[in-house]
Motif scaffolding. Sequence first.
Motif, PDB file in Angstrom:
ATOM      1  N   TRP A   1      31.308 -15.749  43.311  1.00 30.58           N
ATOM      2  CA  TRP A   1      31.463 -17.204  43.236  1.00 30.58           C
ATOM      3  C   TRP A   1      30.611 -17.903  44.285  1.00 30.58           C
ATOM      4  CZ3 TRP A   1      33.184 -18.874  38.928  1.00 30.58           C
ATOM      5  CH2 TRP A   1      34.128 -18.149  38.218  1.00 30.58           C
ATOM      6  N   HIS A   2      30.560 -17.322  45.463  1.00 29.60           N
ATOM      7  CA  HIS A   2      29.739 -17.867  46.541  1.00 29.60           C
ATOM      8  C   HIS A   2      28.269 -17.878  46.126  1.00 29.60           C
ATOM      9  CE1 HIS A   2      29.008 -18.244  51.073  1.00 29.60           C
ATOM     10  NE2 HIS A   2      27.824 -18.267  50.518  1.00 29.60           N
TER      11      HIS A   2
ATOM     12  N   PHE B   1      27.612 -20.414  43.343  1.00 27.08           N
ATOM     13  CA  PHE B   1      27.565 -21.793  43.839  1.00 27.08           C
ATOM     14  C   PHE B   1      26.180 -22.130  44.388  1.00 27.08           C
ATOM     15  CE2 PHE B   1      27.845 -24.751  47.398  1.00 27.08           C
ATOM     16  CZ  PHE B   1      28.339 -25.857  46.743  1.00 27.08           C
ATOM     17  N   HIS B   2      25.631 -21.243  45.212  1.00 30.54           N
ATOM     18  CA  HIS B   2      24.318 -21.507  45.794  1.00 30.54           C
ATOM     19  C   HIS B   2      23.219 -21.453  44.740  1.00 30.54           C
ATOM     20  CE1 HIS B   2      25.455 -21.895  49.959  1.00 30.54           C
ATOM     21  NE2 HIS B   2      26.260 -20.856  49.813  1.00 30.54           N
TER      22      HIS B   2
ATOM     23  N   SER C   1      23.597 -24.797  42.721  1.00 28.65           N
ATOM     24  CA  SER C   1      23.187 -25.979  43.487  1.00 28.65           C
ATOM     25  C   SER C   1      21.676 -25.987  43.711  1.00 28.65           C
ATOM     26  CB  SER C   1      23.937 -26.067  44.815  1.00 28.65           C
ATOM     27  OG  SER C   1      23.607 -24.999  45.670  1.00 28.65           O
TER      28      SER C   1
ATOM     29  N   TYR D   1      28.856 -29.822  51.199  1.00 27.54           N
ATOM     30  CA  TYR D   1      28.675 -28.854  52.282  1.00 27.54           C
ATOM     31  C   TYR D   1      29.394 -29.308  53.553  1.00 27.54           C
ATOM     32  CZ  TYR D   1      25.291 -25.754  50.042  1.00 27.54           C
ATOM     33  OH  TYR D   1      24.696 -24.839  49.235  1.00 27.54           O
TER      34      TYR D   1
END
Length: 65
Positions: free
Chosen positions: A14-15, A18-19, A22, A47
């Motif tokens: 998930w981390h 997300f990056h 984005s 953030y």
Amino acid sequence: MEVRVFIPIANNRWHCLFHLLSGTIGLATARSPSRALPFTWAIGAIYLLAALWGLADGSAVLWVI
């Protein structure tokens, strides 16, 4: 002589997702200043909130980061 420094950072899918998302959205909005500026403010606010939450709580933010 090469010096290697290894800093272990725990993250999950998930981390990373997300990056990845984005960054992809950021590249898509970079073509137009009228789109890039609102995206920059929005992602910056996200953030900042995540950082403040993490500092205040001292644990994983949103159980992900």
